[in-house]
Design an enzyme around this catalytic site. Structure first.
Site, short mmCIF file in Angstrom:
data_model
loop_
_atom_site.label_atom_id
_atom_site.label_comp_id
_atom_site.label_asym_id
_atom_site.label_seq_id
_atom_site.Cartn_x
_atom_site.Cartn_y
_atom_site.Cartn_z
N ASN A 59 -10.39 -2.80 2.36
CA ASN A 59 -9.90 -2.84 0.78
C ASN A 59 -11.24 -2.47 0.12
O ASN A 59 -12.47 -2.53 0.36
CB ASN A 59 -9.28 -4.20 0.49
CG ASN A 59 -7.82 -4.56 0.89
OD1 ASN A 59 -7.37 -3.47 1.10
ND2 ASN A 59 -7.64 -5.68 0.72
N HIS B 26 -4.10 1.04 11.91
CA HIS B 26 -4.08 -0.14 12.63
C HIS B 26 -5.57 -0.62 13.10
O HIS B 26 -6.24 0.06 13.68
CB HIS B 26 -3.25 0.34 13.90
CG HIS B 26 -2.83 -0.89 14.66
ND1 HIS B 26 -3.24 -2.26 14.40
CD2 HIS B 26 -1.95 -0.85 15.68
CE1 HIS B 26 -2.80 -2.99 15.31
NE2 HIS B 26 -2.05 -2.53 16.34
N TYR C 264 0.81 -3.87 12.46
CA TYR C 264 0.86 -2.50 11.95
C TYR C 264 1.50 -1.76 12.96
O TYR C 264 1.95 -0.56 12.54
CB TYR C 264 -0.86 -1.94 11.94
CG TYR C 264 -1.43 -2.63 10.66
CD1 TYR C 264 -1.54 -4.03 10.71
CD2 TYR C 264 -1.93 -2.01 9.66
CE1 TYR C 264 -2.07 -4.60 9.36
CE2 TYR C 264 -2.53 -2.28 8.57
CZ TYR C 264 -2.71 -3.68 8.44
OH TYR C 264 -3.14 -4.20 7.20
N HIS D 247 0.73 -1.26 -0.03
CA HIS D 247 0.21 -0.09 0.04
C HIS D 247 1.10 1.24 0.09
O HIS D 247 0.39 2.24 0.69
CB HIS D 247 -1.05 -0.18 1.13
CG HIS D 247 -2.13 -1.18 1.35
ND1 HIS D 247 -3.18 -1.06 0.73
CD2 HIS D 247 -1.74 -2.24 1.59
CE1 HIS D 247 -3.97 -2.17 0.97
NE2 HIS D 247 -3.06 -2.97 1.66
FE1 HDE Z 1 -2.38 -4.77 5.80
N1 HDE Z 1 -0.77 -3.98 6.18
N2 HDE Z 1 -1.95 -6.39 6.27
N3 HDE Z 1 -4.12 -5.67 5.07
N4 HDE Z 1 -3.36 -2.98 4.85
C1 HDE Z 1 -0.36 -2.56 5.86
O1 HDE Z 1 0.53 -1.34 7.34
C2 HDE Z 1 -0.56 -6.66 6.83
C3 HDE Z 1 -4.66 -6.92 5.08
C4 HDE Z 1 -4.35 -2.85 4.42
O2 HDE Z 1 -3.30 3.64 3.83
C5 HDE Z 1 0.94 -2.24 6.56
O3 HDE Z 1 1.14 0.96 7.60
C6 HDE Z 1 -0.59 -7.99 7.35
C7 HDE Z 1 -6.04 -7.11 4.71
C8 HDE Z 1 -4.42 -1.33 4.06
O4 HDE Z 1 -1.88 3.62 5.47
C9 HDE Z 1 1.39 -3.35 7.13
C10 HDE Z 1 -1.65 -8.54 6.80
C11 HDE Z 1 -6.68 -5.94 4.52
C12 HDE Z 1 -3.25 -0.89 4.17
C13 HDE Z 1 0.28 -4.51 6.81
C14 HDE Z 1 -2.49 -7.85 6.06
C15 HDE Z 1 -5.34 -5.03 4.48
C16 HDE Z 1 -2.30 -1.89 5.09
C17 HDE Z 1 1.94 -1.66 5.37
C18 HDE Z 1 -1.95 -10.20 6.84
C19 HDE Z 1 -7.87 -5.57 4.30
C20 HDE Z 1 -2.75 0.54 3.90
C21 HDE Z 1 2.24 -0.14 5.85
C22 HDE Z 1 -2.16 -10.58 8.13
C23 HDE Z 1 -9.00 -5.79 5.33
C24 HDE Z 1 -3.22 1.52 5.03
C25 HDE Z 1 1.26 -0.14 7.06
C26 HDE Z 1 -2.54 3.01 4.70
C27 HDE Z 1 -1.23 -1.81 5.34
C28 HDE Z 1 0.16 -5.94 7.29
C29 HDE Z 1 -3.71 -8.08 5.63
C30 HDE Z 1 -5.47 -3.73 4.39
C31 HDE Z 1 2.79 -4.04 6.75
C32 HDE Z 1 0.33 -8.66 8.00
C33 HDE Z 1 -6.80 -8.35 4.94
C34 HDE Z 1 -5.77 -0.50 3.41
O5 HDE Z 1 1.37 -3.32 8.38
#
Ligand code: HDE
Length: 725
Positions: free
Chosen positions: A153, A344, A367, A79
């Site tokens: 999402n 988060h 997060y 993202h």
């Molecule tokens: Fe994320 N995800 N994600 N994700 N995600 C990040 O956090 C992560 C997942 C989503 O505009 C990171 O600050 C893991 C699902 C959005 O700043 C990180 C897993 C969904 C955004 C991270 C998931 C999301 C992130 C990268 C699996 C939809 C952007 C930078 C367990 C429900 C937020 C940050 C923004 C961002 C980890 C799965 C949505 C690395 C480990 C499912 C919208 O922490």
């Protein structure tokens, strides 16, 4: 004195304004160093003589360059490319009161400030806006009880079921490690290799191959919390809940050929669109909806509510609309706000809680951890965009870049020296108490059998799409797999698709020159080394529901042309009435007219008046607009007929199934385009409701054009073969 509700409201917006303090009023300011010293010369470094060496003592030069050297911070792992905006959220009534005590969800007198960030997943921060990808839809609610983040999402399901697979998924979709190719694209070997061995990805893969992955605008996307969460009421009773955002402009997408061209013509297409809409006062709006399931009904579905690869069809549990989010202010500074915002899923308020969805559980760790490296330390909550409007009082201290100057002699609890403060809050005072879910289990590394149905919802999704949407999905598979150069991977994916729909698999196989092998048993490779593989193999559950109309964009809201972009193709001598009447009619409906001409600057219309040109054909393309209008004019049409790019505008817009209107002699331009060939030169009896050949003198002409633009696209054209463009 007790503060009243309206005091609080004022307070909130005041605090939100404070987030952007120091950002305005640059008038009458003297330039200074970061220590406040006024700078006398910002144009020359300190030298030993005019032509001499630069002196180490030049602290002004060194401060400026040092700061510059550290301007970049690590981008988000996923993202990274995103665009954000401020706004407000308000519920319509207190209808959720029996389900939740979260005040921002039940008090219609509250206006909760929000910051929303939309993103792509795979590309780097500087990548283009419209690759085929999932979009992030993250909302930070600055509630009076603390920040609540809904980090979702634009698709209702996810690729994997367990957080431990997330690094694998992301490594597979990101550019390949040996050559860092391709940027922001899933069409490559490693992504499809992972997919082919992980059948649980199929549902999200179907969404990724659908038009949902190439939205027309960030303002025209749905949003989903994906996981099942819990709502908790005053009595501590829980209900399961899924969260939805529904755009009031409807859910719309572009077509793939268009997306690829937009990425070249304007890599900032979505970011610009969001920014311009807000600047122009056309504030994007989404209604907020919930699907609520009683705890007793947890096992009444033919899938597991904790499985993030499943959605609850709206026909089974309707979405109850409870409120609206309006984005009404652009960030003042991209870096300070959109880049530094830290979301988060664990930022909760009383009234909302988690479930044991194993993907959500892993996210709750990730997060905060990621912000430590991205934002440099544990004080990221003090960055203005991340600060809650609720006051912070605790015993956390110090750390890199601490902003707060904590007063007092104690930083521990319990204490007597500060009379025990800050003290814990009772639940009745807003203290957060986790939902007391009963747990009685062995510790295991395993997955529930109830998660092993990988195909029935992808089938439901496919069956719910309109014919054009299905065709686009076939083309997307053929495109993506066409870029995979390992035949075994292609073959395995076709095998997976055949579990979703045999006809679909056959079409994809035809496009790839492959056979669908019968029967092709997909194999799940995700299980422990000592586990019994049979326990992890896909099971097929027959869905009671055959199709879910809510999943098709063909059934979305249509008819609103607010902020739709219309290109007017003009040249010297354009008929003044033809131009002005249509412009007035479209602008009255909130559409945006872009005047495109052979050169920039101004042209003279038939009345000798100056018409401002927004773009020349050199700096604009049909893919950047929703519809085309060609006003009449003897001289202007002659000129446009000799401007190949003008003819190309018509062909390309037609190919992308957009509305086109031509007034009077502007039909001559259509006659020399490929569109005429497509219509067998029969321009008198055009049956295409999106191609309007008429006269501005006829009142219905502009009305019909407005209706055609509101229809978004005319996909019937695709049935009859293609226009080269
Ligand atoms: Fe994320 N995800 N994600 N994700 N995600 C990040 O956090 C992560 C997942 C989503 O505009 C990171 O600050 C893991 C699902 C959005 O700043 C990180 C897993 C969904 C955004 C991270 C998931 C999301 C992130 C990268 C699996 C939809 C952007 C930078 C367990 C429900 C937020 C940050 C923004 C961002 C980890 C799965 C949505 C690395 C480990 C499912 C919208 O922490």
């Amino acid at each position: 004195m007790k503060s009243t509700k309206s005091d609080k409201k004022q307070n909130n917006s005041q605090k939100l304004e404070d987030l952007s303090s120091n950002m305005e009023d640059s008038q009458n300011q003297k330039m200074t160093t970061n220590q406040g010293l006024r700078i006398n010369d910002d144009n020359h470094s300190l030298k030993a003589g005019e032509r001499g060496a630069t002196l180490l003592e030049d602290f002004i030069l060194r401060e400026k360059i040092t700061h510059f050297d550290h301007e970049r911070i690590p981008e988000r792992i996923v993202h990274a490319r995103g665009s954000g905006a401020h706004g407000v959220f308000k519920v319509y009534d207190d209808s959720l009161k029996k389900y939740t005590k979260a005040a921002f969800l039940i008090d219609p007198s509250r206006e909760t400030p929000v910051f929303t960030r939309f993103s792509t997943v795979a590309g780097f921060r500087g990548s283009a806006d419209i690759p085929r990808d999932v979009r992030g839809f993250a909302v930070k609610f600055y509630t009076e009880e603390g920040n609540y983040d809904l980090v979702g999402n634009n698709m209702p399901v996810f690729f994997i079921q367990d957080a431990i697979k997330f690094p694998d998924l992301v490594h597979a979709v990101k550019p390949e490690p040996h050559n860092e190719i391709p940027q922001a694209a899933s069409a490559h070997n490693t992504f499809w290799d992972f997919v082919s061995l992980s059948p649980e990805t199929m549902h999200n893969v179907m969404w990724l191959m659908s038009d949902r992955a190439i939205p027309r605008s960030l303002r025209m996307m749905e949003g989903f919390g994906i996981h099942t969460f819990r709502l908790i009421n005053d009595e501590g009773k829980a209900h399961f809940v899924k969260f939805h955002w529904k755009p009031l402009l409807g859910t719309h997408s572009v077509v793939w050929d268009e997306a690829q061209k937009v990425n070249g013509q304007d890599p900032d297409f979505h970011r610009r669109d969001l920014h311009e809409a807000i600047e122009g006062g056309a504030y994007p709006e989404w209604e907020f909806g919930v699907q609520i399931v009683a705890e007793e009904d947890e096992h009444k579905f033919d899938f597991d509510l904790l499985d993030p690869t499943k959605l609850i069809p709206e026909e089974i549990v309707p979405v109850q609309i409870i409120g609206k989010m309006t984005l009404n202010r652009n960030p003042d500074n991209f870096f300070a706000e959109t880049e530094q915002v830290a979301f988060h899923p664990g930022h909760l308020v009383p009234g909302i809680d988690f479930t044991n969805d194993p993907l959500l559980q892993g996210r709750l760790f990730s997060y905060t951890d990621t912000q430590l490296s991205r934002l440099g330390g544990p004080n990221f909550h003090e960055i203005p965009i991340n600060r809650p409007i609720a006051p912070i009082h605790n015993n956390q201290r110090d750390g890199i870049a601490r902003m707060e100057i904590n007063k007092g002699k104690t930083a521990y609890h319990p204490n007597s020296m500060s009379q025990g403060y800050p003290e814990q809050a009772k639940v009745s005072e807003g203290g957060f108490a986790s939902y007391q879910e009963r747990v009685d289990a062995n510790k295991v590394r395993a997955r529930s059998k109830s998660f092993m149905d990988f195909f029935s919802q992808p089938t439901l999704f496919y069956n719910s799409l309109s014919e054009p949407e299905q065709n686009h999905l076939v083309e997307a598979f053929c495109f993506e797999l066409g870029k995979v150069d390992i035949p075994e991977i292609r073959q395995r994916v076709v095998g997976l698709i055949s579990q979703v729909d045999k006809g679909l698999a056959q079409k994809v196989a035809d496009g790839l020159g492959l056979q669908v092998k019968q029967p092709e048993q997909p194999i799940n490779h995700q299980f422990g080394a000592d586990a019994n593989p049979d326990d992890y193999q896909p099971i097929k559950v027959t869905q009671k529901l055959k199709s879910s109309p809510a999943l098709s964009m063909a059934n979305t809201i249509k008819g609103n042309i607010k902020t739709r972009q219309i290109a007017f193709l003009v040249a010297e001598g354009v008929d003044s009435k033809s131009l002005a009447d249509m412009k007035n009619a479209l602008e009255a409906e909130g559409a945006v007219v872009r005047v495109i001409a052979p050169h920039s600057g101004f042209i003279k219309d038939s009345a000798g008046k100056d018409v401002k040109v927004d773009h020349s054909f050199l700096t604009f393309a049909s893919v950047l607009v929703d519809a085309i209008y060609v006003p009449a004019g003897d001289k202007s049409i002659d000129k446009l007929k000799n401007t190949p790019k003008a003819v190309h505008f018509i062909d390309e817009a037609f190919l992308h199934c957009k509305a086109i209107a031509v007034d009077g002699n502007a039909i001559e331009l259509v006659k020399i385009s490929y569109v005429a060939n497509y219509l067998n030169k029969n321009l008198d009896k055009v049956k295409d409701a999106g191609l309007l050949i008429g006269s501005i003198a006829d009142q219905n002409f502009s009305k019909n054009f407005i209706k055609a633009i509101g229809n978004h696209r005319f996909f019937e054209r695709e049935k009859q073969g293609k226009i080269p463009a």
